[in-house]
Design a protein around this motif. Structure first.
Motif, PDB file in Angstrom:
ATOM      1  N   LEU A  31      47.164  24.373  31.752  1.00 29.65           N
ATOM      2  CA  LEU A  31      45.702  24.495  31.839  1.00 29.65           C
ATOM      3  C   LEU A  31      45.295  25.507  32.912  1.00 29.65           C
ATOM      4  N   ALA A  32      46.044  25.538  34.016  1.00 26.51           N
ATOM      5  CA  ALA A  32      45.740  26.499  35.083  1.00 26.51           C
ATOM      6  C   ALA A  32      45.968  27.925  34.599  1.00 26.51           C
ATOM      7  N   GLN A  33      47.070  28.158  33.895  1.00 25.22           N
ATOM      8  CA  GLN A  33      47.349  29.501  33.379  1.00 25.22           C
ATOM      9  C   GLN A  33      46.316  29.907  32.330  1.00 25.22           C
ATOM     10  N   ALA A  34      45.915  28.951  31.497  1.00 28.21           N
ATOM     11  CA  ALA A  34      44.908  29.246  30.471  1.00 28.21           C
ATOM     12  C   ALA A  34      43.571  29.623  31.096  1.00 28.21           C
ATOM     13  N   ALA A  35      43.179  28.891  32.128  1.00 24.26           N
ATOM     14  CA  ALA A  35      41.908  29.182  32.808  1.00 24.26           C
ATOM     15  C   ALA A  35      41.926  30.584  33.415  1.00 24.26           C
ATOM     16  N   GLN A  36      43.073  30.946  33.991  1.00 19.33           N
ATOM     17  CA  GLN A  36      43.210  32.281  34.591  1.00 19.33           C
ATOM     18  C   GLN A  36      43.094  33.370  33.526  1.00 19.33           C
ATOM     19  N   LEU A  37      43.744  33.153  32.364  1.00 22.62           N
ATOM     20  CA  LEU A  37      43.681  34.133  31.281  1.00 22.62           C
ATOM     21  C   LEU A  37      42.265  34.245  30.719  1.00 22.62           C
ATOM     22  N   ASP A  38      41.593  33.124  30.589  1.00 21.34           N
ATOM     23  CA  ASP A  38      40.210  33.147  30.085  1.00 21.34           C
ATOM     24  C   ASP A  38      39.296  33.916  31.033  1.00 21.34           C
ATOM     25  N   ALA A  39      39.549  33.784  32.328  1.00 19.40           N
ATOM     26  CA  ALA A  39      38.717  34.467  33.320  1.00 19.40           C
ATOM     27  C   ALA A  39      38.901  35.982  33.262  1.00 19.40           C
ATOM     28  N   GLN A  40      40.140  36.417  33.029  1.00 16.53           N
ATOM     29  CA  GLN A  40      40.400  37.868  33.025  1.00 16.53           C
ATOM     30  C   GLN A  40      40.255  38.490  31.637  1.00 16.53           C
ATOM     31  N   ILE A  69      41.524  38.288  27.253  1.00 18.91           N
ATOM     32  CA  ILE A  69      42.772  38.480  26.510  1.00 18.91           C
ATOM     33  C   ILE A  69      42.907  39.945  26.121  1.00 18.91           C
ATOM     34  N   ASP A  70      44.025  40.561  26.496  1.00 23.02           N
ATOM     35  CA  ASP A  70      44.298  41.952  26.143  1.00 23.02           C
ATOM     36  C   ASP A  70      44.611  42.033  24.654  1.00 23.02           C
ATOM     37  N   ALA A  71      43.964  42.936  23.963  1.00 19.61           N
ATOM     38  CA  ALA A  71      44.157  43.077  22.517  1.00 19.61           C
ATOM     39  C   ALA A  71      45.582  43.464  22.150  1.00 19.61           C
ATOM     40  N   ASP A  72      46.329  44.034  23.097  1.00 21.35           N
ATOM     41  CA  ASP A  72      47.707  44.460  22.830  1.00 21.35           C
ATOM     42  C   ASP A  72      48.731  43.350  23.053  1.00 21.35           C
ATOM     43  N   ASP A  73      48.337  42.259  23.675  1.00 19.53           N
ATOM     44  CA  ASP A  73      49.279  41.171  23.994  1.00 19.53           C
ATOM     45  C   ASP A  73      49.112  40.044  22.980  1.00 19.53           C
ATOM     46  N   ILE A  74      49.868  40.114  21.892  1.00 17.70           N
ATOM     47  CA  ILE A  74      49.644  39.183  20.780  1.00 17.70           C
ATOM     48  C   ILE A  74      49.969  37.733  21.134  1.00 17.70           C
ATOM     49  N   LEU A  75      50.810  37.515  22.144  1.00 14.93           N
ATOM     50  CA  LEU A  75      51.166  36.142  22.513  1.00 14.93           C
ATOM     51  C   LEU A  75      50.276  35.573  23.612  1.00 14.93           C
ATOM     52  N   ALA A  76      49.415  36.408  24.185  1.00  9.88           N
ATOM     53  CA  ALA A  76      48.601  35.976  25.332  1.00  9.88           C
ATOM     54  C   ALA A  76      47.688  34.812  24.966  1.00  9.88           C
ATOM     55  N   GLY A  77      47.729  33.781  25.808  1.00  7.93           N
ATOM     56  CA  GLY A  77      46.840  32.643  25.634  1.00  7.93           C
ATOM     57  C   GLY A  77      47.318  31.605  24.646  1.00  7.93           C
ATOM     58  N   ILE A  78      48.482  31.835  24.035  1.00 12.99           N
ATOM     59  CA  ILE A  78      48.988  30.920  22.999  1.00 12.99           C
ATOM     60  C   ILE A  78      50.109  30.056  23.578  1.00 12.99           C
TER      61      ILE A  78
END
Length: 485
Positions: A52-61, A63-72
């Protein structure tokens, strides 16, 4: 969130378009685990706070369109070390072990923005093909909870097949990614030896072990391997071979592809239902443009015996580090140093691990080395030569992944040799360091049947190409343990 009917590219686009957030996905995975893991017992440890902490950090910054695995979110077999997160190898020996660093594969996925959601059950120290040797729990097959999920990556396969998570990491020493993938009707890829770093993987047999990917579809699997593959300075056996985008050029046309079918892969012990399903699968490959011929891999018959001598020998060497002194389980009330070693290992290791340590130590002993270990190593060379001869004329080898479908718990517990023979079709790939992938080919007795694609070294693209074409032609991935879409 329905992970059973949503692929990685769709999830990624929804994240980029802000239709969903990484926190939504992580929470969905956590909810899935809460709701279904009492039924499947796939997870040993759930990394709720970290995810959940990593997800919150990714949501704040964003999702990069080039990183297909980001946030999953994804799952991690529990013999892959994770910093500050319990890593047990499903053994009492490591029931309290918390590593101080991440395995390279975990590091790479974190760099890609992927979110580890938890550690998955397995056979103890990856020794087994049913996940029944785990110290902690008995993972169940996603299609029928009375059946084994396969192993040793049974937790990884069951978690993906049941829809708890989109994909998972496993390890494959003699079939431990492909066989559970087959038993659970998903895609399991064991890459070429050296394609993916082994740094941070708790060793079973170092010349056989390879991290692999379990996913619902071929394309999802290809995306994950693209992120994992590549040379690692911390693993001297990792390859400098260039890493393509494995998911980039997948098509449904197999025109010009030459497929070899070893007659030995349809021999005694392979059930009639499995043979029939794979033969139908081969007809589908022909209809897609491939040519299919029968070939021979004559040394296949010696594979199981040679593998268990070699792998057990390596295990007996690798597991000597668990001595009750530096880390791991330590026995109480011991008399002296020798008693500490004996009691810690006697109490800390399960029966299957002890069996393999004893076999390996015996085959390396002065009186047995030439008779057993040396001959097994020679067989390994002969098996690799068999494959080279076939790949001089063919693109791929295709056959069953396992000789049968998933069977009942305890069915072969009195005879480990029968259990070992379940690996007869997957072991040759590890003996020769080749890539192998299992794809669902259909059903027998309402249980999935795996079809195995084997390629020459560093030819994963061909496996993905053939697997993708087959998958798109059959749409078998749409049939799930919860019913068809």
């Amino acid at each position: 969130m329905d992970f059973l009917h949503t692929d990685l590219e769709t999830l990624h686009q929804q994240l980029v378009d802000k239709e969903i957030t990484a926190t939504d996905l992580v929470q969905a995975a956590l909810d899935n685990i809460d709701a279904t893991d009492p039924k499947y017992d796939a997870f040993i440890t759930v990394m709720k706070d970290e995810a959940l902490a990593q997800a919150a950090q990714l949501d704040a910054q964003g999702i990069d369109a080039d990183d297909i695995l980001a946030g999953i979110p994804y799952g991690i077999k529990d013999n892959i070390v994770t910093k500050d997160v319990l890593t047990t190898a499903a053994s009492r020996m490591l029931e309290n072990f918390v590593p101080i660093y991440d395995a390279t594969v975990v590091e790479k996925l974190r760099d890609a923005g992927a979110i580890g959601i938890g550690k998955l059950n397995m056979d103890e120290f990856a020794m087994g093909s049913t996940t029944e040797t785990s110290y902690f729990k008995q993972t169940k097959n996603a299609w029928n909870t009375d059946k084994v999920p396969g192993g040793s990556s049974g937790g990884s396969a069951a978690a993906v097949a049941s829809g708890q998570i989109p994909y998972a990491l496993g390890t494959d020493t003699g079939g431990s990614v492909r066989q559970p993938a087959a038993f659970n009707g998903i895609v399991g890829m064991k890459p070429t030896y050296g394609r993916v770093s082994r740094w941070g993987v708790i060793a079973f047999a170092s010349s056989f072990d390879q991290v692999g990917v379990l996913a619902r579809t071929v394309k999802d699997n290809a995306h994950v391997l693209t992120a994992l593959a590549g040379q690692d300075a911390q693993d001297q056996t990792s390859s400098a071979q260039a890493v393509p985008d494995f998911a980039a050029n997948l098509t449904t046309d197999l025109s010009g592809m030459k497929i070899a079918v070893p007659k030995e892969y349809f021999g005694r012990g392979v059930s009639e239902e499995v043979k029939t399903t794979i033969e139908a699968g081969l007809e589908t490959l022909k209809s897609l443009g491939a040519t299919v011929d029968e070939v021979s891999l004559p040394h296949t018959q010696y594979g199981v015996a040679a593998y268990y001598i070699l792998a057990s020998a390596e295990a007996s060497s690798n597991l000597q580090r668990f001595d009750g002194i530096r880390y791991g389980f330590r026995a109480d009330n011991v008399k002296n140093l020798e008693d500490l070693y004996v009691q810690s290992r006697s109490q800390g290791f399960g029966d299957e691990v002890k069996r393999r340590i004893m076999l390996g130590t015996y085959s390396l002993s002065a009186g047995s080395y030439d008779a057993f270990f040396k001959k097994a190593a020679q067989i390994r060379t002969l098996m690799a030569d068999d494959f080279k001869k076939v790949f001089a004329d063919y693109d791929l080898i295709v056959g069953p992944t396992a000789p049968n479908v998933a069977y009942n718990f305890g069915e072969n517990s009195d005879d480990p040799e029968i259990t070992y023979m379940n690996d007869v079709l997957t072991i040759p790939v590890n003996m020769a360091g080749l890539p192998g992938m299992s794809v669902n080919a259909g059903f027998a007795n309402e249980l999935p049947v795996g079809m195995q694609f084997i390629g020459d070294q560093f030819q994963e693209e061909k496996l993905y190409q053939a697997g993708y074409a087959f998958e798109q032609a059959t749409k078998l991935y749409e049939k799930t343990p919860g019913g068809a879409k």
